[in-house]
Design a protein around this motif. Sequence first.
Motif, PDB file in Angstrom:
ATOM      1  N   VAL A   9       1.189  -0.592  -0.280  1.00  0.00           N
ATOM      2  CA  VAL A   9       0.278   0.318   0.402  1.00  0.00           C
ATOM      3  C   VAL A   9       0.953   1.354  -0.025  1.00  0.00           C
ATOM      4  CG1 VAL A   9      -2.006   1.122   1.092  1.00  0.00           C
ATOM      5  CG2 VAL A   9      -1.485  -1.158   1.504  1.00  0.00           C
ATOM      6  N   GLN A  28      -1.049  -4.947   2.165  1.00  0.00           N
ATOM      7  CA  GLN A  28      -2.459  -5.488   2.272  1.00  0.00           C
ATOM      8  C   GLN A  28      -2.571  -6.963   2.128  1.00  0.00           C
ATOM      9  OE1 GLN A  28      -6.032  -4.875  -1.041  1.00  0.00           O
ATOM     10  NE2 GLN A  28      -6.910  -4.292   1.318  1.00  0.00           N
ATOM     11  N   PRO A  31      -7.956 -10.954   1.757  1.00  0.00           N
ATOM     12  CA  PRO A  31      -7.973 -12.638   1.622  1.00  0.00           C
ATOM     13  C   PRO A  31      -7.257 -13.377   0.927  1.00  0.00           C
ATOM     14  CG  PRO A  31      -9.442 -11.533   1.163  1.00  0.00           C
ATOM     15  CD  PRO A  31      -8.905 -10.041   1.178  1.00  0.00           C
ATOM     16  N   ASP A  54      -9.658 -10.223  -7.290  1.00  0.00           N
ATOM     17  CA  ASP A  54     -10.538 -10.899  -8.184  1.00  0.00           C
ATOM     18  C   ASP A  54     -10.397 -10.111  -9.438  1.00  0.00           C
ATOM     19  OD1 ASP A  54     -11.736 -12.888  -6.090  1.00  0.00           O
ATOM     20  OD2 ASP A  54     -13.881 -11.021  -5.693  1.00  0.00           O
ATOM     21  N   ASN A  72     -14.982 -22.460  -6.372  1.00  0.00           N
ATOM     22  CA  ASN A  72     -15.791 -21.308  -5.992  1.00  0.00           C
ATOM     23  C   ASN A  72     -15.755 -20.231  -5.653  1.00  0.00           C
ATOM     24  OD1 ASN A  72     -18.457 -20.844  -5.902  1.00  0.00           O
ATOM     25  ND2 ASN A  72     -18.853 -21.752  -3.663  1.00  0.00           N
ATOM     26  N   MET A  74     -13.739 -15.744  -7.790  1.00  0.00           N
ATOM     27  CA  MET A  74     -13.015 -15.900  -9.211  1.00  0.00           C
ATOM     28  C   MET A  74     -11.865 -16.299  -9.610  1.00  0.00           C
ATOM     29  SD  MET A  74     -16.370 -13.865  -9.627  1.00  0.00           S
ATOM     30  CE  MET A  74     -16.474 -12.410 -10.344  1.00  0.00           C
ATOM     31  N   LEU A 192      -5.268  -5.726   7.190  1.00  0.00           N
ATOM     32  CA  LEU A 192      -3.644  -4.715   6.427  1.00  0.00           C
ATOM     33  C   LEU A 192      -2.282  -5.736   6.984  1.00  0.00           C
ATOM     34  CD1 LEU A 192      -4.996  -0.965   6.722  1.00  0.00           C
ATOM     35  CD2 LEU A 192      -4.142  -2.321   3.812  1.00  0.00           C
TER      36      LEU A 192
ATOM     37  N   MET B   1     -22.944 -18.630  -9.271  1.00  0.00           N
ATOM     38  CA  MET B   1     -22.213 -17.220  -9.619  1.00  0.00           C
ATOM     39  C   MET B   1     -21.149 -17.450  -8.677  1.00  0.00           C
ATOM     40  SD  MET B   1     -22.096 -15.161 -11.528  1.00  0.00           S
ATOM     41  CE  MET B   1     -20.753 -14.667 -11.196  1.00  0.00           C
ATOM     42  N   ALA B   2     -19.476 -17.490  -8.560  1.00  0.00           N
ATOM     43  CA  ALA B   2     -18.543 -17.806  -7.757  1.00  0.00           C
ATOM     44  C   ALA B   2     -18.920 -16.875  -7.144  1.00  0.00           C
ATOM     45  CB  ALA B   2     -17.294 -17.772  -8.772  1.00  0.00           C
ATOM     46  N   ARG B   3     -18.356 -16.794  -5.454  1.00  0.00           N
ATOM     47  CA  ARG B   3     -17.790 -16.326  -4.155  1.00  0.00           C
ATOM     48  C   ARG B   3     -17.120 -15.096  -4.939  1.00  0.00           C
ATOM     49  NH1 ARG B   3     -14.722 -17.992  -0.019  1.00  0.00           N
ATOM     50  NH2 ARG B   3     -14.227 -19.966  -1.152  1.00  0.00           N
ATOM     51  N   LYS B   4     -17.240 -14.164  -4.849  1.00  0.00           N
ATOM     52  CA  LYS B   4     -16.073 -12.790  -4.799  1.00  0.00           C
ATOM     53  C   LYS B   4     -15.559 -12.262  -3.715  1.00  0.00           C
ATOM     54  CE  LYS B   4     -18.822 -10.780  -8.480  1.00  0.00           C
ATOM     55  NZ  LYS B   4     -19.586  -8.797  -8.076  1.00  0.00           N
ATOM     56  N   GLU B   5     -14.297 -12.613  -3.607  1.00  0.00           N
ATOM     57  CA  GLU B   5     -13.560 -12.170  -2.746  1.00  0.00           C
ATOM     58  C   GLU B   5     -12.516 -10.726  -2.623  1.00  0.00           C
ATOM     59  OE1 GLU B   5     -11.637 -15.541  -1.926  1.00  0.00           O
ATOM     60  OE2 GLU B   5     -13.823 -16.365  -1.105  1.00  0.00           O
ATOM     61  N   LYS B   6     -13.505  -9.354  -2.580  1.00  0.00           N
ATOM     62  CA  LYS B   6     -12.948  -8.473  -3.750  1.00  0.00           C
ATOM     63  C   LYS B   6     -11.572  -7.724  -2.609  1.00  0.00           C
ATOM     64  CE  LYS B   6     -12.648  -4.653  -6.196  1.00  0.00           C
ATOM     65  NZ  LYS B   6     -11.525  -5.061  -8.091  1.00  0.00           N
ATOM     66  N   ALA B   7     -10.361  -7.815  -2.496  1.00  0.00           N
ATOM     67  CA  ALA B   7      -9.113  -6.486  -1.579  1.00  0.00           C
ATOM     68  C   ALA B   7      -9.915  -6.400  -1.196  1.00  0.00           C
ATOM     69  CB  ALA B   7      -8.385  -6.961  -1.941  1.00  0.00           C
ATOM     70  N   SER B   8      -9.986  -5.027  -1.308  1.00  0.00           N
ATOM     71  CA  SER B   8     -10.822  -4.222  -0.541  1.00  0.00           C
ATOM     72  C   SER B   8     -10.993  -2.960  -1.995  1.00  0.00           C
ATOM     73  CB  SER B   8      -9.817  -3.179   0.297  1.00  0.00           C
ATOM     74  OG  SER B   8     -10.788  -1.903   1.037  1.00  0.00           O
ATOM     75  N   LYS B  12      -5.419   4.176  -1.528  1.00  0.00           N
ATOM     76  CA  LYS B  12      -3.901   3.610  -0.656  1.00  0.00           C
ATOM     77  C   LYS B  12      -4.080   5.042   0.302  1.00  0.00           C
ATOM     78  CE  LYS B  12       0.398   5.377  -1.814  1.00  0.00           C
ATOM     79  NZ  LYS B  12       1.380   6.281  -1.812  1.00  0.00           N
ATOM     80  N   MET B  15      -6.209   4.102   3.707  1.00  0.00           N
ATOM     81  CA  MET B  15      -5.596   2.941   4.424  1.00  0.00           C
ATOM     82  C   MET B  15      -3.608   3.271   5.097  1.00  0.00           C
ATOM     83  SD  MET B  15      -6.495  -0.385   2.265  1.00  0.00           S
ATOM     84  CE  MET B  15      -5.000  -0.100   0.666  1.00  0.00           C
ATOM     85  N   LEU B  16      -3.572   4.168   4.457  1.00  0.00           N
ATOM     86  CA  LEU B  16      -2.941   4.739   5.256  1.00  0.00           C
ATOM     87  C   LEU B  16      -3.122   5.238   6.287  1.00  0.00           C
ATOM     88  CD1 LEU B  16       0.421   5.328   2.679  1.00  0.00           C
ATOM     89  CD2 LEU B  16       0.248   4.351   4.040  1.00  0.00           C
ATOM     90  N   ALA B  18      -5.365   5.347   8.248  1.00  0.00           N
ATOM     91  CA  ALA B  18      -6.818   4.219   9.362  1.00  0.00           C
ATOM     92  C   ALA B  18      -5.268   3.316  10.090  1.00  0.00           C
ATOM     93  CB  ALA B  18      -6.668   2.569   8.563  1.00  0.00           C
TER      94      ALA B  18
END
Lengths: 215, 132
Positions: A9, A28, A31, A54, A72, A74, A192, B1-8, B12, B15-16, B18
């Motif tokens: 980051v 970061q 996950p 993703d 299961n 993306m 983080l 539908m596939a499970r989504k795991e969007k990082a965030s 920048k 996050m910094l 925080a």
Amino acid sequence: MVMLLGKKVGMTQVYDQAGKLLPVTVIQAGPCTVMQLKTVDTDGYNAVQLGYDDLKPSHRNNPQIGHARKANTMPKKFVREMRLPKDVEPEYKVGDCLTVSVFAESSYVDVVGTSKGKGFAGVMKRHGFHGFPGSHGTERKHRAPGSIGSFASDAGHGGRPKRGKKMAGHMGSCRVTTKNHSVVAFDEQRNLLVVKGSVPGPAGSFVIVRSVNKA
Amino acid sequence: MARKEKASNATKTEMLDAVEKQSLKKDIPHFEIGDTVDVRCRIKEGDKERIQIFTGTVIARRGRGINETFTVRRIVDNEGVERIFPLHSPNVVNIRPMRSGKTRRAKLYFLRQRAGKAVRLAQRHGKHTVSE
């Protein structure tokens, strides 16, 4: 050992309990999804394949979408393997989601990244040579490498510069590992990981974070 | 539908910020350039710790977030002494505004050229209440 994929980051500073200002890098981490398990029986070695970040399925071809569908999930932008010793069975299942909390018990981590590209760099920048004086008669060779060898220095092997002689060339944008960063903090909600010191690569680049087994 | 795991989706900066936020103090009193302040600061000498009080005029405040610092100037034995304190350092235990001064500038570096009575700033009243 545990491993996570992530993104650098950027850097900032935080105070520790003693009131000392620490330079830290925010990563970061996760996950990450377990995409595939490799075992000695099927692949000849034990490993856990992790995926991070993703992608739209329409940006990937069918084999990659199908590979992700088995877990299961993306298709992922960044996929790497966590190698395990031959006698250690992976403790995860395909489709498991690893978050930054896997580092809860590690106090030190190694970070692998791709360093910033420096292009074609001279020997002073690339190898830390001292160059030549700025004056006292030096002409047109202030940053030159000096002699790279003589016929005699490698006589019998063709009289060439020695193999591995440090010279100018491409520098940076290669895989670099920085070791033993102490873990300053982690934020499970935002995924983080805050480590002390600088890690390779520009902000926004992908990194691999591994825990260190330290006594 | 596939499970989504969007990082965030956080940027920048978010996050910094925080991460930085956990090191920031929340109870900093309001003080301005030209104010006279008492700064209590923790000093470590060997194993012993003690609190030192530095009293003087705030002549500058710079930086933001965790990098914010302020400069306090006072005259000791006819010699100007300036100390730069990191605003959010845990070693700066307490900042106490004692008297507000009337100023027209953000940086009072001109005070360095002055000596004696000319160093004093006119008092401004009612700007903040001095907490006892």
